[in-house]
Design a protein around this motif. Structure first.
Motif, PDB file in Angstrom:
ATOM      1  N   PRO A  47       0.810  -1.225   0.000  1.00 44.82           N
ATOM      2  CA  PRO A  47       0.000   0.000   0.000  1.00 44.82           C
ATOM      3  C   PRO A  47       0.839   1.268   0.000  1.00 44.82           C
ATOM      4  N   HIS A  48       2.119   1.149   0.326  1.00 50.49           N
ATOM      5  CA  HIS A  48       2.937   2.365   0.357  1.00 50.49           C
ATOM      6  C   HIS A  48       3.749   2.558  -0.905  1.00 50.49           C
ATOM      7  N   GLY A  49       3.475   1.750  -1.916  1.00 55.94           N
ATOM      8  CA  GLY A  49       3.995   2.048  -3.238  1.00 55.94           C
ATOM      9  C   GLY A  49       5.418   1.628  -3.520  1.00 55.94           C
ATOM     10  N   LEU A  50       5.864   2.027  -4.718  1.00 59.42           N
ATOM     11  CA  LEU A  50       7.204   1.669  -5.167  1.00 59.42           C
ATOM     12  C   LEU A  50       8.284   2.184  -4.226  1.00 59.42           C
ATOM     13  N   ALA A  51       8.051   3.347  -3.621  1.00 58.34           N
ATOM     14  CA  ALA A  51       9.058   3.919  -2.736  1.00 58.34           C
ATOM     15  C   ALA A  51       9.342   2.971  -1.574  1.00 58.34           C
ATOM     16  N   GLN A  52       8.273   2.329  -1.064  1.00 59.46           N
ATOM     17  CA  GLN A  52       8.452   1.399   0.044  1.00 59.46           C
ATOM     18  C   GLN A  52       9.239   0.168  -0.406  1.00 59.46           C
ATOM     19  N   LEU A  53       8.922  -0.328  -1.603  1.00 63.27           N
ATOM     20  CA  LEU A  53       9.669  -1.471  -2.147  1.00 63.27           C
ATOM     21  C   LEU A  53      11.146  -1.130  -2.236  1.00 63.27           C
ATOM     22  N   TRP A  54      11.413   0.041  -2.734  1.00 60.78           N
ATOM     23  CA  TRP A  54      12.783   0.531  -2.892  1.00 60.78           C
ATOM     24  C   TRP A  54      13.485   0.571  -1.542  1.00 60.78           C
ATOM     25  N   LYS A  55      12.745   1.029  -0.516  1.00 62.99           N
ATOM     26  CA  LYS A  55      13.308   1.103   0.827  1.00 62.99           C
ATOM     27  C   LYS A  55      13.648  -0.293   1.337  1.00 62.99           C
ATOM     28  N   ILE A  56      12.737  -1.240   1.096  1.00 64.35           N
ATOM     29  CA  ILE A  56      12.956  -2.610   1.566  1.00 64.35           C
ATOM     30  C   ILE A  56      14.190  -3.190   0.884  1.00 64.35           C
ATOM     31  N   ILE A  57      14.290  -2.956  -0.422  1.00 63.61           N
ATOM     32  CA  ILE A  57      15.460  -3.456  -1.152  1.00 63.61           C
ATOM     33  C   ILE A  57      16.735  -2.884  -0.552  1.00 63.61           C
ATOM     34  N   LYS A  58      16.711  -1.596  -0.221  1.00 68.04           N
ATOM     35  CA  LYS A  58      17.903  -0.966   0.330  1.00 68.04           C
ATOM     36  C   LYS A  58      18.273  -1.559   1.686  1.00 68.04           C
ATOM     37  N   GLU A  59      17.226  -1.808   2.508  1.00 65.99           N
ATOM     38  CA  GLU A  59      17.493  -2.429   3.805  1.00 65.99           C
ATOM     39  C   GLU A  59      18.164  -3.790   3.622  1.00 65.99           C
ATOM     40  N   LYS A  60      17.636  -4.559   2.667  1.00 69.47           N
ATOM     41  CA  LYS A  60      18.206  -5.876   2.396  1.00 69.47           C
ATOM     42  C   LYS A  60      19.643  -5.741   1.917  1.00 69.47           C
ATOM     43  N   LEU A  61      19.858  -4.739   1.050  1.00 70.52           N
ATOM     44  CA  LEU A  61      21.186  -4.558   0.467  1.00 70.52           C
ATOM     45  C   LEU A  61      22.240  -4.253   1.531  1.00 70.52           C
ATOM     46  N   ARG A  62      21.816  -3.524   2.570  1.00 67.94           N
ATOM     47  CA  ARG A  62      22.782  -3.146   3.597  1.00 67.94           C
ATOM     48  C   ARG A  62      23.344  -4.372   4.299  1.00 67.94           C
ATOM     49  N   LEU A  63      22.528  -5.431   4.389  1.00 68.07           N
ATOM     50  CA  LEU A  63      22.983  -6.634   5.086  1.00 68.07           C
ATOM     51  C   LEU A  63      23.600  -7.654   4.131  1.00 68.07           C
ATOM     52  N   TRP A  64      23.363  -7.454   2.853  1.00 71.23           N
ATOM     53  CA  TRP A  64      23.821  -8.418   1.872  1.00 71.23           C
ATOM     54  C   TRP A  64      25.346  -8.441   1.832  1.00 71.23           C
ATOM     55  N   PRO A  65      26.070  -9.536   1.668  1.00 72.77           N
ATOM     56  CA  PRO A  65      25.537 -10.884   1.482  1.00 72.77           C
ATOM     57  C   PRO A  65      25.477 -11.698   2.777  1.00 72.77           C
ATOM     58  N   PHE A  66      25.635 -11.067   3.937  1.00 68.98           N
ATOM     59  CA  PHE A  66      25.603 -11.834   5.190  1.00 68.98           C
ATOM     60  C   PHE A  66      24.483 -11.339   6.081  1.00 68.98           C
ATOM     61  N   PRO A  67      23.253 -11.783   5.824  1.00 67.84           N
ATOM     62  CA  PRO A  67      22.118 -11.212   6.547  1.00 67.84           C
ATOM     63  C   PRO A  67      22.059 -11.592   8.027  1.00 67.84           C
TER      64      PRO A  67
END
Lengths: 358, 332
Positions: A337-357
């Motif tokens: 419901p919060h749109g593409l911007a939220q998806l982008w934020k989630i991807i960035k959060e994941k990226l910060r931990l990548w590749p060792f989550p």
């Protein structure tokens, strides 16, 4: 691995509060700007500029404007088309009334005029809230379109009822009219987009933006802690309309060149911009860009696939497009419901931990 | 009585008839808003879709024939039969119920507890989808809808009012179709009120409208109620679609009547069925009279496009919850 804040030490408050706290993001931002300004103008052709780039840039401005009002201040508006019409017609009146005035000032002034009109129609928002307000802004939409249709002073008594942009130049290079070239119109709009986006970003994280968000989250509580609702709501309406007016002026003067008000600035335009900010993300500048890109690219893409690829008749392709756009909006709202911007934020959060989550 | 005055009365009467039509659309909005808090923008498109389906079934159109022809290169268009009107209406009601079930399963179920504005956007998406889908299914051309209601001026009314004026006055002109619409709308409203007052389901509907959680806790299934409400709204949409469709043909502009119903709702209040009726009548009469008295002579005409919104806007400034709406109480 490169996308993290480790090692990027902030020693001042200024550094701490910057828009892109991560070094990679800053780099990416400058690269995007450099590509947009230095590379794209040399490789674009007429098709790409007219079908994709110009509408994207212009609607991005409108989407930022509506996002300020709806996403940041929480006042739903369905009058975007009408306000864009105000921008377009005041730009036309300024261009024909003052032939010596530079086109840049014409566009900015028409934004200012739209801001005044927007504030006038924003006055009821002090009494009316929620859906009632959304419907009330429809009054602006229908009244303004009717006004520009009926009062012939606005289109200089021309027989067709259309307005046509006369040729205006900057340093001898035509910006509006028939003699424009793709890179010039692109750059002209791009400058407006970049300046306005930076302005919007800084407005929304400052005092004014915070008072808007307080009003959005709960207006009575905001009032109690000392936010002046009159000031917050009217500035939101004014600034939002300023952006939308500039978008309307650019749409008319630079992109279309000739406009018939009912066709171009009808209620569909209001919904189009609203869709952009929903799909992009309410309350996010990046979301405005993402939503504008999505809504501009989707029809082009579908048309190329259905008409160009499968050879279907255009009317069927249009219906399929309607159905797909509608379905996508529903799917988006259900999934995110919060749109593409939220998806982008989630991807960035994941990226910060990548590749060792872990 | 002077001719101008009589003409004014005629405009007034026609405004009343138009108001009934607006009220009919607004009714569908109120039903859904009361029971689920959803402002259903798709109501107008539902009316269009219902009317399209009715015509399609009646004349034996093959669904999606345009698309099938485009993809397979065939030339199919009609089954070659005509379905009787009553059967076609029943089948269309069936389609609208199916539609309600699908909407509940695919959309509403997943959007429980979202903010109202998100739900509103979802219905806009639904409206777009349904519009494209309806055109794909039945074709976008203007269709003639004939369910046996006579059209044209009503002779009985003309003959019986002719005595009011002089020799050059031939009585009030009222469209028979509008009179039928008014009667049907009155019947519909009465039966809806009876339904919600005196049946078990109706009581459950009112309970849900009052308080979702309390209704859930006494064992009312919210999802069943939603299906029922959307089915009723679909039925109301069918009636509105048939009336408007018989009047001006089944075409895209039919879906825009939803926009006409919005000021009606604002005026009457989103939560009140009598409000929808009274609001519809006020808007219908108001815009016709304004056009007649001020719009056409002084403002260049076509004021009907915006007058309703302006009236509602001015009205709301003094009474933000509408005429019959529940008083808005806000707490921090």
């Amino acid at each position: 691995m490169i996308y993290r804040e480790v090692g990027d030490f902030k020693t001042t408050y200024r550094d701490d509060g910057q828009t892109f706290p991560i070094k990679f993001d800053r780099l990416r931002y400058y690269v995007v700007l450099a590509v947009a300004f230095c590379i794209v103008p040399f490789i674009v052709n007429d098709y790409w500029t007219n079908a994709v780039l110009l509408p994207f840039l212009i609607y991005a401005i409108a989407a930022i404007g509506l996002n300020i009002l709806t996403g940041y201040c929480g006042q739903v508006s369905l009058g975007t088309g009408g306000f864009m019409a105000v921008g377009a017609y005041s730009c036309y009146k300024l261009m024909t009334g003052f032939p010596d005035l530079n086109i840049v000032f014409c566009v900015i002034l028409s934004g200012g005029i739209t801001a005044l009109v927007g504030m006038l129609f924003g006055l009821p928002s002090l009494r009316i809230k929620g859906f009632y307000l959304a419907v009330a802004t429809l009054a602006a939409q229908f009244f303004l379109v009717w006004l520009f249709n009926k009062v012939s002073w606005f289109y200089n008594y021309s027989a067709s009822g259309q307005i046509n942009a006369p040729e205006r130049t900057i340093l001898g290079v035509p910006i509006t009219g028939a003699g424009t070239t793709a890179p010039v119109t692109y750059l002209f709009c791009l400058v407006f987009v970049v300046v306005l986006a930076i302005l919007a970003r800084n407005l929304t994280r400052g005092h004014l933006g915070r008072s808007w968000m307080a009003i959005r989250d709960m207006d009575i509580a905001a009032e109690i802690i000392g936010v002046n609702p009159l000031k917050a709501k009217l500035t939101a309406f004014g600034i939002s309309s300023f952006y939308i007016g500039i978008a309307g002026a650019l749409l008319f003067a630079v992109y279309l060149g000739a406009v018939e008000v009912g066709e171009v600035f009808g209620i569909q335009k209001s919904f189009l911009v609203l869709f952009m900010i929903i799909i992009g993300g309410l309350g996010s500048i990046f979301g405005s860009f993402a939503g504008a890109a999505f809504m501009v690219l989707l029809p082009v893409f579908l048309k190329n696939v259905l008409v160009g690829g499968l050879g279907w008749p255009t009317d069927i392709a249009t219906h399929v497009e309607f159905a797909i756009v509608g379905a996508l909006i529903v799917v988006f709202l259900i999934l995110e419901p919060h749109g593409l911007a939220q998806l982008w934020k989630i991807i960035k959060e994941k990226l910060r931990l990548w590749p060792f989550p872990h | 009585m002077s001719a101008d005055f009589l003409f004014g009365v005629e405009v007034f009467l026609n405004g009343l008839m138009a108001g009934v039509m607006y009220a009919l659309v607004a009714l569908g909005f109120v039903l859904i808003f009361k029971s689920s808090g959803i402002f259903n923008y798709a109501q107008g498109v539902m009316a269009l879709f219902a009317a399209q389906t009715l015509v399609g079934i009646q004349t034996g159109l093959i669904p999606f024939s345009h698309m099938i022809n485009a993809v397979l290169g065939t030339k199919v268009h009609h089954f070659g039969w005509n379905v009787p009107t009553v059967v076609a209406i029943l089948l269309t009601v069936g389609v609208m119920i199916l539609f309600a079930i699908i909407v509940e399963k695919l959309i509403l179920k997943h959007l429980v507890n979202q903010e109202p504005i998100i739900l509103f956007m979802a219905t806009i998406g639904l409206a777009y989808f349904l519009e494209g889908f309806g055109d794909l299914m039945w074709g976008a051309e203007i269709k003639k809808l004939d369910i046996g209601i006579p059209q044209g001026g009503n002779i009985w009314v003309e003959e019986n009012t002719a005595f009011l004026g002089g020799d050059d006055f031939f009585g009030f002109y009222l469209d028979t179709l509008d009179i039928y619409a008014a009667v049907i709308a009155a019947l519909l409203v009465t039966s809806l009120v009876l339904f919600s007052q005196y049946t078990k389901t109706g009581r459950a509907l009112r309970a849900v409208a009052d308080d979702h959680q309390a209704a859930l806790s006494v064992g009312i299934s919210l999802r069943t109620i939603w299906v029922i409400v959307w089915s009723i709204a679909g039925f109301v949409a069918l009636v509105a679609g048939v009336m408007w469709g018989a009047k001006s043909g089944v075409q895209f502009s039919l879906s825009l009547i939803a926009l006409k119903a919005l000021p009606v709702l604002m005026l009457g209040g989103f939560t009140s069925i009598p409000g929808a009726i009274v609001g519809g009548l006020i808007i219908g009469v108001g815009e016709k009279m304004f056009e007649f008295l001020i719009g056409a002579p002084y403002l260049g005409g076509a004021t009907e496009n915006w007058f309703a919104y302006m009236l509602a806007l001015l009205f709301l400034i003094f009474r933000p919850q509408g005429l019959f709406g529940e008083k808005i109480i806000e707490r921090v």
